[in-house]
Every structure is written in structure tokens, then in C-alpha cells.
Write an enzyme that holds these catalytic residues in place. Structure first.
Site, mmCIF file in Angstrom:
data_model
loop_
_atom_site.group_PDB
_atom_site.id
_atom_site.type_symbol
_atom_site.label_atom_id
_atom_site.label_comp_id
_atom_site.label_asym_id
_atom_site.label_seq_id
_atom_site.Cartn_x
_atom_site.Cartn_y
_atom_site.Cartn_z
ATOM 1 N N GLY A 1 6.619 -6.405 0.917
ATOM 2 C CA GLY A 1 5.911 -6.773 1.903
ATOM 3 C C GLY A 1 6.149 -6.625 3.116
ATOM 4 N N TRP B 1 0.546 -1.533 -0.027
ATOM 5 C CA TRP B 1 0.244 0.402 0.431
ATOM 6 C C TRP B 1 0.680 1.560 -0.187
ATOM 7 C CZ3 TRP B 1 2.190 3.054 4.101
ATOM 8 C CH2 TRP B 1 2.234 2.165 5.337
ATOM 9 N N GLU C 1 10.945 -8.199 -1.793
ATOM 10 C CA GLU C 1 11.252 -7.680 -1.830
ATOM 11 C C GLU C 1 10.411 -6.513 -0.354
ATOM 12 O OE1 GLU C 1 11.521 -3.177 -0.663
ATOM 13 O OE2 GLU C 1 10.545 -3.152 -2.480
ATOM 14 N N LEU C 2 11.355 -7.175 0.626
ATOM 15 C CA LEU C 2 10.656 -7.738 2.252
ATOM 16 C C LEU C 2 11.692 -6.791 3.419
ATOM 17 C CD1 LEU C 2 10.808 -11.836 2.260
ATOM 18 C CD2 LEU C 2 9.095 -9.963 1.530
ATOM 19 N N ALA D 1 -2.671 -4.037 -2.654
ATOM 20 C CA ALA D 1 -2.657 -4.409 -1.341
ATOM 21 C C ALA D 1 -4.209 -3.818 -0.649
ATOM 22 C CB ALA D 1 -1.772 -3.317 -0.272
ATOM 23 N N LYS E 1 -2.618 -8.682 -7.439
ATOM 24 C CA LYS E 1 -3.515 -8.505 -6.211
ATOM 25 C C LYS E 1 -3.040 -7.035 -5.765
ATOM 26 C CE LYS E 1 -3.769 -9.178 -2.058
ATOM 27 N NZ LYS E 1 -4.354 -7.732 -1.696
ATOM 28 N N CYS F 1 10.571 1.189 2.895
ATOM 29 C CA CYS F 1 11.136 -0.001 3.135
ATOM 30 C C CYS F 1 12.385 0.804 3.317
ATOM 31 C CB CYS F 1 10.987 -1.137 2.898
ATOM 32 S SG CYS F 1 9.450 -1.590 2.073
ATOM 33 N N GLU G 1 11.073 -2.690 12.083
ATOM 34 C CA GLU G 1 10.756 -1.451 11.654
ATOM 35 C C GLU G 1 9.337 -0.877 11.866
ATOM 36 O OE1 GLU G 1 10.942 -1.687 6.166
ATOM 37 O OE2 GLU G 1 9.555 -3.050 7.027
HETATM 38 C C1 SIN Z 1 9.937 0.880 -0.875
HETATM 39 O O1 SIN Z 1 9.361 0.670 0.150
HETATM 40 O O2 SIN Z 1 9.506 -1.118 -0.846
HETATM 41 C C2 SIN Z 1 10.072 0.864 -1.982
HETATM 42 C C3 SIN Z 1 10.399 2.576 -1.553
HETATM 43 C C4 SIN Z 1 11.252 3.089 -3.396
HETATM 44 O O3 SIN Z 1 10.779 2.545 -4.297
HETATM 45 O O4 SIN Z 1 11.948 3.667 -2.935
#
Ligand code: SIN
Length: 490
Positions: free
Chosen positions: A237, A157, A259-260, A183, A181, A293, A392
Site C-alpha cells: 500500500g 485493492w 511493498e509501498l 482492502a 485484512k 505500484c 503516483e
Molecule cells: C502492485 O501494484 O502492488 C503489484 C503489481 C504486480 O504484482 O505486478
């Protein structure tokens, strides 16, 4: 009320096989504006049956799409790219309303997401294999790159447009078809994007979008995991969900890109340009209200520059304007939902109880128009014993850890199961190489806080996952390698 120049962008049904359809059981779920915590739309609440219909469509579309010349796939992607940019304002409004980020940032996200579509349109025409020197006379050895097949994309999201664009675009460029799918908090942007793909002329079944509530998401995703026609899963996620996908896709040995979660360190050495370091931290920590992330989660500042850095940082952070996207001045929007605000508050309370001091912020922002705001915060005296050092926070909180030497800070920065991004500021070229090699992450910002770009490989190591998005590596992840050996050539 969400008003668009092009109201048809607002879709509420699944896109399956080129048709907009309700969920087969007729269920719907509400989409909430995080700024007001009120529902403003509803979309299809799909189940495993809808998920399988989407795979039927993607599997049927795959042979023709994968055989289409790369130049034609690229042209369709370029048309899609142009339509995304032509609808920048509307898309940004949808993003802001369902996700909460200020409009200026949402416009930036539209451009950022579109840049992946353009990049992969261009890369589609550069897919090439190898002809290898033959080991035995009379033989030719050739290596081809082929699309893996149907790809299932499960997206987060926090960047409702950019994350799905950077999964669908390389998949289509490679010749794969997609079931996706988005979020449950942010389905509308994905549906609008799919509508534009359709308008660009994507053949039916090439892009399929299935929306589902939190309750029904496992049913949809598990149907894709169990389906042997799905040859790849790409996910952005949390690490626990990534591990679930890895376990459950093992039965059919799907290719995976994960990508976690991250726990990014941001290190300011004593030889750093402090103003540049403050700029870098503002850009990386407070983007999207700290809900990325790759946001720094732990800020390590050398003892001798600690106080000067904190003073400059606190001035900038304290001046950030908190408000909804409807306020032009807003720089920090609402957090995605009440659970997110509760987690941030819990982290700050835990840190203070364990000896941290709030320099600015440190509390919820009470606004008459909505409950999901948290004040941009700087804490000093952070230690590894605090929850925010190992989890996080995903919010606008910068905890400052004081350090005294390079070896100590590298050890602390690496003392986490995660390895997505890291940042450091230094003007010593030898230190720069030493530290860049020692940090255990997939991406490093060196004297730079904004590192993501369509031309760069985005992804992590350790429990932050594997696979890369963006760059030529991002295309490779949607292809497999086929080796041909032709003999009897005389
Ligand atoms: C993310 O938070 O998963 C992606 C952030 C970004 O593309 O810079």
C-alpha cells in the site's frame, strides 16, 4: 447483479478459527461496484475485538501447523492452487465486480495469484539450513530456518487476489499462520479465496480473514500492531501507511515486509527498438487501468526519437476501449472510486496549467452507466515542476518528458524518494549495464514492460519499502534463522 457458477464463493462474514462469523458488534459495510458506483454486497465491519479473536485462532493453530512436515503443507497449498484455478471464472467475476478491471485481466490475475501459491507449495519442500565447518574441534555448527509465527497481512485493492495470495502462500509454506485484512474496497475476493483454502483442507485457525470499513480499519490493524503474538506484518500500500506500520510495530519489534508506493521511470533511449518500447509501455502503463505500484509514472523519451515514439504511442492509447467488465471489448475499466478519478483529473489539469499538451485523452469519460472512468491519456511537455512527476497518479496517464543525454535522464529518474520499479529500452549492451547499475530501484525491466513473476523477487528500495515477495527470497522473509552449536563431540 453478480452471478456465479458456485454461489457459495460469495461470503460476507469473517473467517476466524475455521468458522464464518459476523463482526462481534454486528456491524457491516457496503461493497461498491466501481463501474456503477452502486453497492452490491455487504460484509462484516470488524473492530479490534474481532482482530484479537483472529490472533487467538492463529496463535493456537501455529504450533501444530509449524510442526507439520513441509510436504504436507505443500500438498495443502497444491490443493488450494488447483481449487483457485478450477474457479477461475467465478473468481474473475468477483474481482471485476468489486475492483473494476476487465474480465480478461481479472482472469489473468487469478492465474497470476495462483502461480504464487504453486510456487510456494514447491518451495516449502526446499526449505533448508546449513551445516557450517566447525572452528573448534568437537563442535558442530548448524543453522536452521524456522517460521516467524503469526503473520498479519494487510492487502491492497488493486490486485485483490494476487496480493493476498502472494503473502499467505509463502507464510503457510514457511509454517506460519495468518491473520489478514483485505482492502475495504475489495473484501469479497479475499473471502472467496479463504473459502477455497478451507475447502482444500487448511486446518482451522491457519488462515483467518477479518474485513473492516475505512473507518474501522485502523482499529483492526492497530490491534495487530500492538499484539506481541503477531511476529510479522506484511503490507502492500502507500508509503505513509507503511511508515505508520514501521513506527507502531517497533514496540514489539516485528519483522516487516513493506511493498509501498512507486514513481517508476520508463526511459526510451535513441538506440531503442521503438515498436518494442511502445509495446512495453502499453503493457506496463495501462495494465489495470494504470492502477499498479509498478506502472511507469514518468516516461522519458530521447529528443531524437520523441516525435516518432509519441505518434505511435498516441495511436495505440487512443484506440483503447474504455468500459465496464460486462463489455467484452473493455481494455480500461473504471477507476476504483471517485477519489481516484479526481486525483487523475487534478494531475492532468495541473500538468496542462504548467505547460503540458494533451495528445490524446485528458478528460473524464462520461458514461450513462457509471461515473468513474478516465480516458487513457498521453501528455507531452511534462516537467519536474508538475504534480504527476513526484506523486503516483495511479491512473491511465502517460506523461512524456523529453531528454537529451544519459547522465541527465538517470539523474532525473533517480530524483524521487521512491525506488520500486524502473524500465528502459536500449540496444547498446554497455549502456544496458551502465543504466541498470545506476537506477535506484528494486526492479528493472530492460527492453521489457511486464516484469512481475512468481519466480522473481518483487520489492523496492528507498521509500518504496523493503522485503521481497515471490522467489526464494519471498519465503525467507517469513522465517528466521536459528543457530545451534553442539559441543563435547570428542
Ligand atoms: C502492485 O501494484 O502492488 C503489484 C503489481 C504486480 O504484482 O505486478
Amino acid at each position: 447483479m453478480l452471478k456465479l457458477s458456485e454461489p457459495t464463493l460469495l461470503r460476507s462474514q469473517n473467517l476466524i478459527d475455521g468458522q464464518w462469523r459476523d463482526a462481534s458488534l454486528g456491524m457491516r459495510f457496503a461493497v461498491t461496484d466501481p463501474a456503477t458506483a452502486e453497492a452490491f454486497a455487504s460484509v462484516a465491519d470488524s473492530d479490534a475485538g474481532d482482530a484479537s479473536l483472529a490472533v487467538d485462532a492463529a496463535a493456537a493453530a501455529f504450533p501444530a501447523w509449524s510442526r507439520r512436515p513441509a510436504r504436507e503443507r505443500a500438498q495443502l497449498l497444491k490443493r488450494w492452487h488447483a481449487l483457485i484455478l478450477a474457479h477461475e471464472d467465478d473468481l474473475a467475476r468477483i474481482i471485476s465486480t468489486e475492483q473494476g478491471k476487465p474480465l480478461k485481466e481479472a482472469r489473468g490475475e487469478v492465474q497470476y495469484g495462483a502461480s504464487y501459491v504453486e510456487w510456494f507449495a514447491e518451495e516449502a519442500t526446499r526449505i533448508c539450513g546449513d551445516i557450517v565447518a566447525e572452528a573448534v574441534p568437537g563442535r558442530k555448527l548448524l543453522v536452521l530456518k524456522e517460521p516467524v509465527g503469526v503473520v498479519a497481512a494487510v492487502t491492497p485493492w488493486n490486485f485483490p487476489l494476487a496480493m493476498i495470495a502472494r503473502k499467505i502462500a509463502p507464510a503457510l509454506a514457511a509454517g506460519c499462520t495468518v491473520v489478514a485484512k483485505p482492502a475495504e474496497d475489495t473484501p469479497l475476493t479475499a473471502l472467496a479465496l479463504a473459502g477455497l483454502a478451507q475447502q482444500a483442507g487448511m486446518p482451522k485457525g491457519v488462515v483467518n480473514i477479518v474485513t473492516a470499513s475505512r473507518e474501522h480499519t485502523p482499529g483492526v490493524v492497530d490491534a495487530w500492531l500492538a499484539d506481541s503474538r503477531v511476529r510479522k506484518v506484511t503490507f502492500t500500500g502507500s508509503t505513509p501507511v507503511g511508515k505508520h506500520l514501521a513506527r507502531e510495530s517497533a514496540a514489539t519489534l516485528k519483522k516487516l515486509s513493506l511493498e509501498l508506493g512507486g514513481n517508476a521511470p520508463f526511459i526510451v533511449f535513441d538506440d531503442a527498438d521503438l515498436d518494442a518500447a511502445v509495446d512495453g509501455l502499453m503493457a506496463s502503463k495501462f495494465r489495470n487501468g494504470g492502477q499498479t505500484c509498478v506502472c511507469p509514472n514518468r516516461v522519458y523519451v530521447h529528443d531524437t526519437v520523441h516525435d516518432a515514439f509519441v505518434e505511435r504511442l498516441a495511436q495505440r492509447v487512443g484506440a483503447l476501449h474504455v468500459g465496464p467488465a460486462t463489455e467484452d471489448a473493455a481494455q480500461i475499466g473504471p477507476m476504483i472510486n471517485a477519489r481516484a478519478v479526481d486525483k487523475i483529473a487534478r494531475h492532468v489539469e495541473d500538468a496542462v496549467a504548467r505547460g503540458a499538451r494533451v495528445v490524446t485523452g485528458g478528460k473524464r469519460v462520461r458514461r450513462a452507466d457509471g461515473p468513474n472512468y478516465y480516458a487513457p491519456t498521453v501528455l507531452v511537455g511534462a516537467t519536474p515542476a508538475m504534480a504527476l512527476s513526484c506523486e503516483e497518479t495511479f491512473g491511465p496517464v502517460a506523461p512524456i518528458f523529453r531528454f537529451r543525454d544519459e547522465a541527465e535522464v538517470i539523474r532525473d529518474a533517480n530524483d524521487t524518494p521512491f525506488g520500486l520499479a524502473a524500465y528502459f529500452y536500449s540496444s547498446d549492451v554497455r549502456r544496458i549495464w551502465r543504466v541498470a547499475q545506476a537506477l535506484e530501484t528494486g526492479m528493472i525491466g530492460i527492453n521489457e514492460g511486464a516484469i512481475a513473476a512468481e519466480a522473481a523477487p518483487f520489492g523496492g528500495v528507498k521509500e518504496s519499502g523493503y522485503g521481497r515477495e515471490g522467489s526464494r527470497h519471498g519465503l525467507d522473509d517469513y522465517m528466521h534463522t536459528k543457530y545451534l552449536c553442539q559441543g563435547q563431540l570428542g
